[in-house]
Design a protein around this motif. Sequence first.
Motif, PDB file in Angstrom:
ATOM      1  N   MET A   1       0.831  -1.174   0.000  1.00  7.20           N
ATOM      2  CA  MET A   1       0.000   0.000   0.000  1.00  7.20           C
ATOM      3  C   MET A   1       0.883   1.247   0.000  1.00  7.20           C
ATOM      4  O   MET A   1       1.816   1.356   0.798  1.00  7.20           O
ATOM      5  CB  MET A   1      -0.899  -0.010   1.228  1.00  7.20           C
ATOM      6  N   GLN A   2       0.601   2.154  -0.903  1.00  9.30           N
ATOM      7  CA  GLN A   2       1.372   3.386  -0.995  1.00  9.30           C
ATOM      8  C   GLN A   2       1.064   4.297   0.183  1.00  9.30           C
ATOM      9  O   GLN A   2      -0.087   4.430   0.600  1.00  9.30           O
ATOM     10  CB  GLN A   2       1.076   4.104  -2.304  1.00  9.30           C
ATOM     11  N   LYS A   3       2.119   4.922   0.699  1.00  6.53           N
ATOM     12  CA  LYS A   3       2.006   5.791   1.861  1.00  6.53           C
ATOM     13  C   LYS A   3       2.996   6.943   1.685  1.00  6.53           C
ATOM     14  O   LYS A   3       4.067   6.756   1.112  1.00  6.53           O
ATOM     15  CB  LYS A   3       2.339   4.971   3.109  1.00  6.53           C
ATOM     16  N   THR A   4       2.655   8.111   2.171  1.00  2.00           N
ATOM     17  CA  THR A   4       3.579   9.237   2.143  1.00  2.00           C
ATOM     18  C   THR A   4       4.446   9.188   3.395  1.00  2.00           C
ATOM     19  O   THR A   4       3.941   9.217   4.514  1.00  2.00           O
ATOM     20  CB  THR A   4       2.825  10.577   2.069  1.00  2.00           C
ATOM     21  N   TYR A   5       5.753   9.075   3.174  1.00  7.25           N
ATOM     22  CA  TYR A   5       6.718   9.044   4.267  1.00  7.25           C
ATOM     23  C   TYR A   5       7.465  10.367   4.307  1.00  7.25           C
ATOM     24  O   TYR A   5       7.751  10.962   3.268  1.00  7.25           O
ATOM     25  CB  TYR A   5       7.725   7.909   4.069  1.00  7.25           C
ATOM     26  N   HIS A   6       7.803  10.799   5.504  1.00  8.53           N
ATOM     27  CA  HIS A   6       8.600  11.996   5.713  1.00  8.53           C
ATOM     28  C   HIS A   6      10.010  11.552   6.070  1.00  8.53           C
ATOM     29  O   HIS A   6      10.189  10.543   6.754  1.00  8.53           O
ATOM     30  CB  HIS A   6       7.978  12.849   6.821  1.00  8.53           C
ATOM     31  N   SER A   7      10.984  12.323   5.611  1.00 10.02           N
ATOM     32  CA  SER A   7      12.360  11.883   5.740  1.00 10.02           C
ATOM     33  C   SER A   7      13.275  13.073   5.966  1.00 10.02           C
ATOM     34  O   SER A   7      12.951  14.201   5.594  1.00 10.02           O
ATOM     35  CB  SER A   7      12.755  11.137   4.465  1.00 10.02           C
ATOM     36  N   SER A   8      14.433  12.783   6.542  1.00 14.36           N
ATOM     37  CA  SER A   8      15.407  13.849   6.775  1.00 14.36           C
ATOM     38  C   SER A   8      16.796  13.257   6.941  1.00 14.36           C
ATOM     39  O   SER A   8      16.961  12.061   7.170  1.00 14.36           O
ATOM     40  CB  SER A   8      15.034  14.640   8.034  1.00 14.36           C
ATOM     41  N   CYS A   9      17.776  14.145   6.858  1.00 10.31           N
ATOM     42  CA  CYS A   9      19.136  13.762   7.216  1.00 10.31           C
ATOM     43  C   CYS A   9      19.219  13.785   8.743  1.00 10.31           C
ATOM     44  O   CYS A   9      18.231  14.078   9.422  1.00 10.31           O
ATOM     45  CB  CYS A   9      20.140  14.723   6.586  1.00 10.31           C
ATOM     46  N   HIS A  10      20.365  13.524   9.312  1.00 15.30           N
ATOM     47  CA  HIS A  10      20.508  13.466  10.768  1.00 15.30           C
ATOM     48  C   HIS A  10      20.314  14.828  11.431  1.00 15.30           C
ATOM     49  O   HIS A  10      19.644  14.942  12.463  1.00 15.30           O
ATOM     50  CB  HIS A  10      21.876  12.891  11.144  1.00 15.30           C
ATOM     51  N   ALA A  13      18.800  19.422   8.224  1.00 20.16           N
ATOM     52  CA  ALA A  13      18.984  20.458   7.206  1.00 20.16           C
ATOM     53  C   ALA A  13      18.310  20.084   5.891  1.00 20.16           C
ATOM     54  O   ALA A  13      17.929  20.955   5.114  1.00 20.16           O
ATOM     55  CB  ALA A  13      20.468  20.716   6.980  1.00 20.16           C
ATOM     56  N   VAL A  14      18.163  18.781   5.624  1.00 24.98           N
ATOM     57  CA  VAL A  14      17.522  18.285   4.405  1.00 24.98           C
ATOM     58  C   VAL A  14      16.278  17.511   4.810  1.00 24.98           C
ATOM     59  O   VAL A  14      16.352  16.577   5.611  1.00 24.98           O
ATOM     60  CB  VAL A  14      18.473  17.368   3.608  1.00 24.98           C
ATOM     61  N   THR A  15      15.142  17.903   4.263  1.00 27.53           N
ATOM     62  CA  THR A  15      13.889  17.192   4.526  1.00 27.53           C
ATOM     63  C   THR A  15      13.157  16.973   3.205  1.00 27.53           C
ATOM     64  O   THR A  15      13.240  17.802   2.293  1.00 27.53           O
ATOM     65  CB  THR A  15      12.973  17.962   5.499  1.00 27.53           C
ATOM     66  N   PHE A  16      12.458  15.860   3.130  1.00 33.30           N
ATOM     67  CA  PHE A  16      11.656  15.574   1.943  1.00 33.30           C
ATOM     68  C   PHE A  16      10.560  14.600   2.313  1.00 33.30           C
ATOM     69  O   PHE A  16      10.535  14.046   3.413  1.00 33.30           O
ATOM     70  CB  PHE A  16      12.517  15.015   0.810  1.00 33.30           C
ATOM     71  N   GLU A  17       9.641  14.405   1.385  1.00 36.53           N
ATOM     72  CA  GLU A  17       8.623  13.376   1.537  1.00 36.53           C
ATOM     73  C   GLU A  17       8.535  12.613   0.232  1.00 36.53           C
ATOM     74  O   GLU A  17       8.865  13.131  -0.843  1.00 36.53           O
ATOM     75  CB  GLU A  17       7.273  13.961   1.954  1.00 36.53           C
ATOM     76  N   ALA A  18       8.112  11.369   0.345  1.00 39.96           N
ATOM     77  CA  ALA A  18       8.012  10.512  -0.828  1.00 39.96           C
ATOM     78  C   ALA A  18       6.845   9.551  -0.662  1.00 39.96           C
ATOM     79  O   ALA A  18       6.585   9.074   0.444  1.00 39.96           O
ATOM     80  CB  ALA A  18       9.309   9.728  -1.029  1.00 39.96           C
ATOM     81  N   ASP A  19       6.164   9.300  -1.760  1.00 38.05           N
ATOM     82  CA  ASP A  19       5.078   8.327  -1.790  1.00 38.05           C
ATOM     83  C   ASP A  19       5.685   6.984  -2.150  1.00 38.05           C
ATOM     84  O   ASP A  19       6.201   6.809  -3.262  1.00 38.05           O
ATOM     85  CB  ASP A  19       4.023   8.731  -2.814  1.00 38.05           C
ATOM     86  N   CYS A 100      16.456   6.593   6.534  1.00 36.13           N
ATOM     87  CA  CYS A 100      16.183   8.011   6.795  1.00 36.13           C
ATOM     88  C   CYS A 100      14.695   8.337   6.855  1.00 36.13           C
ATOM     89  O   CYS A 100      14.333   9.489   7.062  1.00 36.13           O
ATOM     90  CB  CYS A 100      16.858   8.873   5.731  1.00 36.13           C
ATOM     91  N   LEU A 101      13.832   7.339   6.675  1.00 33.94           N
ATOM     92  CA  LEU A 101      12.395   7.581   6.781  1.00 33.94           C
ATOM     93  C   LEU A 101      12.049   7.811   8.258  1.00 33.94           C
ATOM     94  O   LEU A 101      12.223   6.921   9.083  1.00 33.94           O
ATOM     95  CB  LEU A 101      11.605   6.401   6.221  1.00 33.94           C
ATOM     96  N   ASP A 102      11.580   8.994   8.575  1.00 34.58           N
ATOM     97  CA  ASP A 102      11.330   9.369   9.968  1.00 34.58           C
ATOM     98  C   ASP A 102      10.110   8.697  10.574  1.00 34.58           C
ATOM     99  O   ASP A 102      10.057   8.490  11.785  1.00 34.58           O
ATOM    100  CB  ASP A 102      11.173  10.887  10.084  1.00 34.58           C
ATOM    101  N   ASP A 103       9.133   8.370   9.750  1.00 28.53           N
ATOM    102  CA  ASP A 103       7.874   7.852  10.280  1.00 28.53           C
ATOM    103  C   ASP A 103       7.558   6.428   9.821  1.00 28.53           C
ATOM    104  O   ASP A 103       6.406   6.015   9.822  1.00 28.53           O
ATOM    105  CB  ASP A 103       6.713   8.796   9.967  1.00 28.53           C
ATOM    106  N   VAL A 104       8.573   5.667   9.470  1.00 28.72           N
ATOM    107  CA  VAL A 104       8.369   4.269   9.093  1.00 28.72           C
ATOM    108  C   VAL A 104       8.380   3.414  10.364  1.00 28.72           C
ATOM    109  O   VAL A 104       9.159   3.677  11.284  1.00 28.72           O
ATOM    110  CB  VAL A 104       9.437   3.779   8.091  1.00 28.72           C
ATOM    111  N   GLU A 105       7.510   2.450  10.405  1.00 25.77           N
ATOM    112  CA  GLU A 105       7.476   1.519  11.534  1.00 25.77           C
ATOM    113  C   GLU A 105       8.451   0.368  11.261  1.00 25.77           C
ATOM    114  O   GLU A 105       8.551  -0.091  10.116  1.00 25.77           O
ATOM    115  CB  GLU A 105       6.067   0.955  11.720  1.00 25.77           C
ATOM    116  N   PRO A 106       9.159  -0.111  12.271  1.00 28.00           N
ATOM    117  CA  PRO A 106      10.072  -1.238  12.052  1.00 28.00           C
ATOM    118  C   PRO A 106       9.391  -2.422  11.367  1.00 28.00           C
ATOM    119  O   PRO A 106       9.999  -3.057  10.501  1.00 28.00           O
ATOM    120  CB  PRO A 106      10.539  -1.592  13.465  1.00 28.00           C
TER     121      PRO A 106
END
Length: 134
Positions: A1-10, A13-19, A100-106
């Motif tokens: 199932m496609q989901k929008t994930y939010h991501s960042s560097c440590h 300074a760099v943030t993005f989202e991806a489906d 780097c996906l900030d909101d992915v569940e293990p």
Amino acid sequence: MQKTYHSSCHCGAVTFEADIDLTQGTGRCNCSICSKARQWGVIVKPDAFRLIHGASELSDYQFGSHSMHHLFCRHCGIRPFGKGSLDVLGGEFYFVNVFCLDDVEPAELIEAPLHFSDGRNNNWQNTLAETRHL
């Protein structure tokens, strides 16, 4: 199932989202840069990727055929994503580092299919007989 994930560097300074649809698979490769960086990623099309902040904070590293931009944060050194264009992958793409996906569940990563590619021998479509070291 496609989901929008939010991501960042440590350092953030760099943030993005991806489906992303993790059920479609993730990948690891044995090429020289992926092996050294312990890269684990997923490929997304350009229309599924949105850089939110930090374009000016990214540095670019290319080698070999220069078909891939190995992008990293110039502050913390983390490689949240890369981009390139390869016919075998359908043209333009982004390679998102799943670490780097900030909101992915293990559990999502555990359940995601994992494909191993033989990039060391430019044999990308074939898997490897031994993968425990990757």
